[in-house]
Design a protein around this motif. Structure first.
Motif, short mmCIF file in Angstrom:
data_model
loop_
_atom_site.label_atom_id
_atom_site.label_comp_id
_atom_site.label_asym_id
_atom_site.label_seq_id
_atom_site.Cartn_x
_atom_site.Cartn_y
_atom_site.Cartn_z
N ILE A 15 -3.78 -85.65 -28.88
CA ILE A 15 -2.75 -84.62 -28.97
C ILE A 15 -2.21 -84.28 -27.58
O ILE A 15 -2.99 -84.01 -26.66
N GLU A 16 -0.90 -84.29 -27.43
CA GLU A 16 -0.27 -83.89 -26.18
C GLU A 16 -0.25 -82.37 -26.12
O GLU A 16 0.38 -81.71 -26.97
N ALA A 17 -0.92 -81.81 -25.14
CA ALA A 17 -1.17 -80.37 -25.06
C ALA A 17 0.08 -79.50 -25.15
O ALA A 17 0.09 -78.49 -25.84
N ASN A 18 1.14 -79.88 -24.47
CA ASN A 18 2.33 -79.02 -24.41
C ASN A 18 3.47 -79.47 -25.31
O ASN A 18 4.57 -78.94 -25.24
N LYS A 19 3.21 -80.45 -26.15
CA LYS A 19 4.26 -80.97 -27.03
C LYS A 19 4.36 -80.15 -28.32
O LYS A 19 3.36 -79.74 -28.89
#
Length: 234
Positions: A15-19
């Motif tokens: 999971i991309e943290a800030n997406k």
């Protein structure tokens, strides 16, 4: 700092943290990152732009999810006479009056939802200290204090869930199981979000849906674009 297990840590790497993900993409990720041996519940956490300290900004109600939650709920109905027969015919697991009050006062709480006819609330009120903290107290706002006990039981069995803001203005609700396909989860998700939009308090100012996060019982959170999730412009 909290310590997470190896499975959680590995799942979080996907999971991309800030997406901010699209709903379908987020649900795919949620299913992929579920690692428990049991069928985990898929949950939604919504941060609303409301101040629950004010009565006119509290958000509370119930909604029937089109595909249910994947869990069969045990329903207790407080009713007498014809209404008791109606509840039994509708499939209520437990129906009673004084006898049920005594059992609950004795420590028994083997049920998930309580429904009561209005005339029984004086009796049920004596159980407030037991049912209240467990979130089991019948309430007309969510349709669990009603004369139409048949409908209430049918809706609960069909997948009715309750929602309400906590002290910070967050709502947490289940929308199914990891074993559900993405389409079913997506429709359940949309039904909940649409309902929350419909009950937006008039006193709420600014952006209503501040954040939307999807997760499983044991998995990491996946952030969803709140504007696209709501399907409407803020």
């Amino acid at each position: 700092m909290p310590k997470f297990g190896k499975k959680y840590t590995e799942a979080a790497k996907l999971i991309e943290a800030n997406k901010l993900y699209e709903v379908s993409e987020a649900l795919e990720l949620v299913k992929k990152t579920a690692s428990a041996k049991f069928d985990e519940t898929v949950e939604v956490a919504v941060k609303l732009g409301v101040d629950p300290k004010h009565a006119d900004q509290q958000v509370r109600g119930a909604v029937v999810l089109p595909f249910g939650t994947g869990k069969t709920k045990r329903v207790l109905v407080f009713a007498k006479g014809e209404k008791a027969k109606e509840a039994e015919a509708a499939g209520a697991d437990l129906v009673g009056a004084e006898d049920m009050v005594e059992k609950i006062q004795g420590g028994w709480t083997d049920f998930d939802v309580v429904v009561a006819t209005p005339d029984m609330m004086g009796m049920v009120g004596r159980l407030g200290k037991i049912l209240g903290p467990k979130g089991l107290m019948p309430n007309p706002k969510v349709g669990t204090v009603t004369l139409d006990v048949s409908r209430a039981v049918n809706e609960i069995k069909a997948g009715k869930i309750e929602y309400r803001t906590d002290k910070a203005g967050n709502i947490h609700a289940p929308i199914g199981k990891v074993s559900f396909d993405v389409e079913k989860l997506s429709q359940n998700f949309s039904t909940l979000i649409d309902t929350l939009n419909k009950v937006k308090p008039a006193a709420a100012k600014g952006q209503y849906m501040r954040s939307v996060t999807l997760s499983t019982t044991m998995g990491p959170g996946v952030k969803v674009n709140p504007v696209k999730a709501s399907g409407r412009k803020e």
